[in-house]
Write a protein that holds these residues in place. Structure first.
Motif, PDB file in Angstrom:
ATOM      1  N   GLY A 259      35.985   1.654 -33.273  1.00 20.79           N
ATOM      2  CA  GLY A 259      35.623   2.338 -32.032  1.00 20.79           C
ATOM      3  C   GLY A 259      36.285   1.750 -30.804  1.00 20.79           C
ATOM      4  N   HIS A 260      36.652   0.470 -30.864  1.00 23.64           N
ATOM      5  CA  HIS A 260      37.329  -0.161 -29.741  1.00 23.64           C
ATOM      6  C   HIS A 260      38.825   0.151 -29.767  1.00 23.64           C
ATOM      7  CE1 HIS A 260      34.140  -2.417 -27.809  1.00 23.64           C
ATOM      8  NE2 HIS A 260      33.717  -2.866 -28.977  1.00 23.64           N
ATOM      9  N   HIS A 261      39.469   0.007 -28.587  1.00 16.27           N
ATOM     10  CA  HIS A 261      40.898   0.296 -28.446  1.00 16.27           C
ATOM     11  C   HIS A 261      41.722  -0.954 -28.145  1.00 16.27           C
ATOM     12  CE1 HIS A 261      39.645   4.402 -28.542  1.00 16.27           C
ATOM     13  NE2 HIS A 261      39.089   4.368 -27.344  1.00 16.27           N
ATOM     14  N   ARG A 284      35.219  -1.951 -22.271  1.00 15.98           N
ATOM     15  CA  ARG A 284      33.905  -1.438 -22.659  1.00 15.98           C
ATOM     16  C   ARG A 284      33.086  -2.461 -23.430  1.00 15.98           C
ATOM     17  NH1 ARG A 284      34.856   3.313 -26.464  1.00 15.98           N
ATOM     18  NH2 ARG A 284      36.469   1.870 -27.188  1.00 15.98           N
ATOM     19  N   VAL A 285      31.781  -2.295 -23.314  1.00 16.04           N
ATOM     20  CA  VAL A 285      30.819  -2.880 -24.236  1.00 16.04           C
ATOM     21  C   VAL A 285      30.243  -1.727 -25.039  1.00 16.04           C
ATOM     22  CG1 VAL A 285      28.559  -3.985 -24.456  1.00 16.04           C
ATOM     23  CG2 VAL A 285      30.236  -4.897 -22.837  1.00 16.04           C
ATOM     24  N   ILE A 286      30.248  -1.872 -26.350  1.00 20.44           N
ATOM     25  CA  ILE A 286      29.682  -0.835 -27.222  1.00 20.44           C
ATOM     26  C   ILE A 286      28.411  -1.373 -27.860  1.00 20.44           C
ATOM     27  CG2 ILE A 286      30.008   0.478 -29.356  1.00 20.44           C
ATOM     28  CD1 ILE A 286      32.903   0.817 -28.703  1.00 20.44           C
ATOM     29  N   VAL A 287      27.359  -0.571 -27.827  1.00 21.13           N
ATOM     30  CA  VAL A 287      26.113  -0.884 -28.523  1.00 21.13           C
ATOM     31  C   VAL A 287      26.075  -0.022 -29.785  1.00 21.13           C
ATOM     32  CG1 VAL A 287      23.603  -0.950 -28.398  1.00 21.13           C
ATOM     33  CG2 VAL A 287      24.970  -1.443 -26.349  1.00 21.13           C
ATOM     34  N   TRP A 288      25.962  -0.692 -30.927  1.00 22.83           N
ATOM     35  CA  TRP A 288      26.043  -0.031 -32.221  1.00 22.83           C
ATOM     36  C   TRP A 288      24.696   0.003 -32.934  1.00 22.83           C
ATOM     37  CZ3 TRP A 288      31.152   1.220 -33.894  1.00 22.83           C
ATOM     38  CH2 TRP A 288      32.198   0.586 -33.213  1.00 22.83           C
ATOM     39  N   LEU A 302      35.356   0.460 -16.114  1.00 20.48           N
ATOM     40  CA  LEU A 302      36.474   1.011 -15.368  1.00 20.48           C
ATOM     41  C   LEU A 302      36.363   2.532 -15.373  1.00 20.48           C
ATOM     42  CD1 LEU A 302      39.180   0.472 -13.912  1.00 20.48           C
ATOM     43  CD2 LEU A 302      40.314   0.651 -16.139  1.00 20.48           C
ATOM     44  N   PHE A 303      36.498   3.141 -14.170  1.00 16.88           N
ATOM     45  CA  PHE A 303      36.318   4.592 -14.047  1.00 16.88           C
ATOM     46  C   PHE A 303      37.421   5.190 -13.186  1.00 16.88           C
ATOM     47  CE2 PHE A 303      32.243   2.775 -15.047  1.00 16.88           C
ATOM     48  CZ  PHE A 303      31.760   3.635 -16.014  1.00 16.88           C
ATOM     49  N   PRO A 304      37.897   6.398 -13.566  1.00 16.02           N
ATOM     50  CA  PRO A 304      37.514   7.121 -14.775  1.00 16.02           C
ATOM     51  C   PRO A 304      37.887   6.336 -16.022  1.00 16.02           C
ATOM     52  CG  PRO A 304      39.452   8.106 -13.775  1.00 16.02           C
ATOM     53  CD  PRO A 304      38.952   7.095 -12.801  1.00 16.02           C
ATOM     54  N   PRO A 305      37.205   6.588 -17.159  1.00 13.40           N
ATOM     55  CA  PRO A 305      37.490   5.832 -18.379  1.00 13.40           C
ATOM     56  C   PRO A 305      38.962   5.906 -18.739  1.00 13.40           C
ATOM     57  CG  PRO A 305      35.513   7.163 -18.647  1.00 13.40           C
ATOM     58  CD  PRO A 305      36.136   7.586 -17.350  1.00 13.40           C
ATOM     59  N   PRO A 306      39.594   4.780 -19.015  1.00 15.61           N
ATOM     60  CA  PRO A 306      41.030   4.774 -19.296  1.00 15.61           C
ATOM     61  C   PRO A 306      41.350   5.410 -20.646  1.00 15.61           C
ATOM     62  CG  PRO A 306      40.102   2.609 -19.699  1.00 15.61           C
ATOM     63  CD  PRO A 306      39.004   3.433 -19.094  1.00 15.61           C
ATOM     64  N   SER A 307      42.555   5.892 -20.771  1.00 15.52           N
ATOM     65  CA  SER A 307      43.017   6.417 -22.052  1.00 15.52           C
ATOM     66  C   SER A 307      43.147   5.275 -23.051  1.00 15.52           C
ATOM     67  CB  SER A 307      44.380   7.085 -21.876  1.00 15.52           C
ATOM     68  OG  SER A 307      45.361   6.113 -21.520  1.00 15.52           O
ATOM     69  N   PHE A 310      46.125   2.983 -22.242  1.00  9.26           N
ATOM     70  CA  PHE A 310      45.917   2.084 -21.104  1.00  9.26           C
ATOM     71  C   PHE A 310      44.868   1.030 -21.433  1.00  9.26           C
ATOM     72  CE2 PHE A 310      43.993   0.917 -16.992  1.00  9.26           C
ATOM     73  CZ  PHE A 310      45.127   0.464 -16.327  1.00  9.26           C
ATOM     74  N   ALA A 311      43.805   1.445 -22.120  1.00 11.66           N
ATOM     75  CA  ALA A 311      42.739   0.507 -22.491  1.00 11.66           C
ATOM     76  C   ALA A 311      43.251  -0.564 -23.439  1.00 11.66           C
ATOM     77  CB  ALA A 311      41.578   1.260 -23.135  1.00 11.66           C
ATOM     78  N   GLY A 312      44.293  -0.240 -24.197  1.00 12.09           N
ATOM     79  CA  GLY A 312      44.830  -1.198 -25.149  1.00 12.09           C
ATOM     80  C   GLY A 312      45.793  -2.195 -24.552  1.00 12.09           C
ATOM     81  N   GLY A 313      46.015  -2.129 -23.236  1.00 13.49           N
ATOM     82  CA  GLY A 313      46.950  -3.046 -22.581  1.00 13.49           C
ATOM     83  C   GLY A 313      46.267  -3.928 -21.562  1.00 13.49           C
ATOM     84  N   ALA A 314      47.064  -4.457 -20.640  1.00  9.40           N
ATOM     85  CA  ALA A 314      46.535  -5.323 -19.572  1.00  9.40           C
ATOM     86  C   ALA A 314      45.985  -4.442 -18.460  1.00  9.40           C
ATOM     87  CB  ALA A 314      47.634  -6.234 -19.050  1.00  9.40           C
ATOM     88  N   ASN A 315      44.703  -4.095 -18.546  1.00  5.89           N
ATOM     89  CA  ASN A 315      44.106  -3.113 -17.638  1.00  5.89           C
ATOM     90  C   ASN A 315      43.322  -3.748 -16.499  1.00  5.89           C
ATOM     91  OD1 ASN A 315      41.406  -3.705 -18.814  1.00  5.89           O
ATOM     92  ND2 ASN A 315      42.283  -2.732 -20.625  1.00  5.89           N
ATOM     93  N   ASP A 316      43.334  -5.023 -16.343  1.00  4.48           N
ATOM     94  CA  ASP A 316      42.649  -5.833 -15.324  1.00  4.48           C
ATOM     95  C   ASP A 316      41.131  -5.644 -15.297  1.00  4.48           C
ATOM     96  OD1 ASP A 316      42.009  -3.594 -13.728  1.00  4.48           O
ATOM     97  OD2 ASP A 316      43.430  -4.080 -12.148  1.00  4.48           O
ATOM     98  N   ARG A 317      40.554  -5.094 -16.371  1.00  2.00           N
ATOM     99  CA  ARG A 317      39.097  -4.993 -16.494  1.00  2.00           C
ATOM    100  C   ARG A 317      38.641  -5.520 -17.854  1.00  2.00           C
ATOM    101  NH1 ARG A 317      39.825  -3.520 -11.913  1.00  2.00           N
ATOM    102  NH2 ARG A 317      38.562  -2.073 -10.672  1.00  2.00           N
ATOM    103  N   TRP A 318      39.349  -6.513 -18.370  1.00  2.41           N
ATOM    104  CA  TRP A 318      38.968  -7.066 -19.667  1.00  2.41           C
ATOM    105  C   TRP A 318      37.534  -7.593 -19.607  1.00  2.41           C
ATOM    106  CZ3 TRP A 318      43.703 -10.471 -21.516  1.00  2.41           C
ATOM    107  CH2 TRP A 318      44.752  -9.616 -21.853  1.00  2.41           C
TER     108      TRP A 318
END
Length: 440
Positions: A259-261, A284-288, A302-307, A310-318
């Motif tokens: 589920g994570h990118h 993201r934090v995912i609750v399973w 991060l909003f709007p939610p990144p693609s 983008f989420a799989g790179g250096a998005n400055d919201r790790w």
């Protein structure tokens, strides 16, 4: 891009109350790498707090002394409730009992190398070692014995007596950084270490620290691991998008949650074992519901939610760290946007926020009233956690989970509660119910 959705005004969010900090003396060499507070931990009985303050040093401080110090610094009689404690402990080498009064000792531990991970472990005598062929052991742990494990840059793990500051064991088998440590909550003193050498190792401290098993499956660094409250399941995450679940009775892989990118760097179970929270560099934090391998809730940073690209790179919201509160209703997360977020599992937006630069890790106190966060400069900061009244459904679920496993609940005769539909509207993988209980 923003840290909150358009429907949330940051000024309307609650501000967590800052109650104190533990600082590291500054020196010219402190500007170099190696000063980071990679790990903070509270002992299971709430008596001690430990943190890696950088440059191979770990500090062990009685928690009540910390609270009293914070109260005096703020000019208050009491910042949060202080619970006096009186412990008896047993020597690790023999069964002599020593009383620990209301003046426990601080300790400064020189671990000999950079410390990446910490974990407290407490013993229950009824939990025998899994090694049945050895009748005599060098260490005999009493009922209230308290240990601290430290994972080092050179791959070694050192085990310390918390009450005396004495080094007990030096475990050597990893070939790279020991990134995380976790003890089984059942008091068996089974220790799991996660390493950059792509493996997890299981150690039996009641068998003088002998290694029981090596768990392999990760293709890259392993960042974090966590036991379920009943010690039957281990979750591990690392430099990859998958969340690994292991059967700790058979030491076999149960399944991988997808589920994570981006890399998954932190994980923790809820106190009742029904939920699993994972934090990732994908913002993201995912609750399973890990029993059914379904996503219940996504906490975006991060909003709007990144693609996914983008989420799989250096998005400055790790997202660096996630922690579940002992009440089972609140989650804390630390992100590179200089914010700590306090979430309620009943809401999509944070309940409160706090500002922190260069945060690396966080952990709730044993009573859930305080959150501790470590930073890149070796210091630790503390906030009083937001409080709220639990819903009736949550109280019922917690009561049910104390006497019934998830598997048993699936076959019990009771209504199945629906999840809040606002959580499921934007994610096709979300289910309409889980394990027979709502997380509300």
């Amino acid at each position: 891009m923003a840290s909150f959705p358009d429907t949330v005004n940051e000024k309307d969010l609650g501000q967590a109350k800052f109650i104190g900090e533990l600082l590291v003396p500054t020196a010219p060499f402190d500007q170099k790498s190696g000063r980071e507070a990679w790990s903070v931990a509270f002992s299971p009985n709430g008596s001690y707090f430990a943190w890696s303050q950088g440059h191979r040093i770990v500090r062990l401080i009685p928690w009540t002394k910390c609270l009293k110090s914070f109260s005096m610094n703020h000019g208050d009689e009491e910042t949060v409730a202080l619970n006096p404690w009186n412990l008896s402990r047993h020597n690790s080498d023999r069964s002599q009992t020593i009383t620990v009064d209301d003046d426990p000792r601080e300790h400064t531990l020189d671990c000999g190398d950079i410390v990446w991970s910490l974990a407290f472990g407490s013993s229950v005598p009824e939990k025998e070692s899994r090694c049945v062929n050895i009748e005599w052991h060098h260490f005999k742990f009493g009922q209230n014995h308290l240990l601290l494990a430290t994972g080092l840059n050179n791959g070694r793990i050192k085990i310390w007596d918390v009450y005396t500051g004495k080094l007990l064991l030096n475990l050597m088998d990893h070939t790279d950084v020991v990134r995380d440590l976790t003890f089984a909550p059942d008091g068996s003193l089974m220790l799991v270490s996660a390493s950059r050498d792509k493996s997890l190792r299981v150690w039996d401290l009641k068998d003088d620290g002998n290694m029981v098993k090596v768990l392999r499956g990760h293709q890259n660094w392993v960042y974090s691991s966590a036991f379920s409250p009943d010690s039957s399941i281990l979750c591990s995450v690392g430099a990859g998008k998958a969340v690994f679940l292991w059967n700790m009775d058979k030491y076999t892989l149960i399944q991988k949650l997808e589920g994570h990118h981006n890399d998954v760097v932190s994980c923790e179970f809820s106190p009742d074992g029904a939920l699993l929270a994972t934090a990732s560099y994908d913002t993201r934090v995912i609750v399973w519901d890990h029993h059914n391998a379904t996503i219940l809730l996504e906490l975006g940073h991060l909003f709007p939610p990144p693609s996914p690209i983008f989420a799989g790179g250096a998005n400055d919201r790790w997202v660096r760290s996630v922690s579940f509160s002992p009440d089972g209703r609140h989650i804390a997360s630390i992100t590179d946007d200089r914010l700590i977020r306090f979430w309620s599992i009943e809401e999509k937006a944070p309940q409160a926020i706090a500002f922190l630069s260069n945060g690396l890790c966080c952990s709730f106190s044993t009573d859930g009233k305080v959150l501790a966060a470590g930073t890149r400069d070796g210091s630790v900061h503390f906030w009083e956690c937001p409080r709220s009244i639990a819903s009736l459904q949550h109280v019922c679920r917690m009561a049910l989970r104390r006497i019934m496993t998830t598997q048993q609940s699936l076959f019990s005769h009771r209504p199945k509660f629906s999840i809040n539909p606002t959580w499921t509207s934007n994610h096709p993988r979300h289910e309409s119910h889980w394990s027979g209980c709502d997380i509300n």
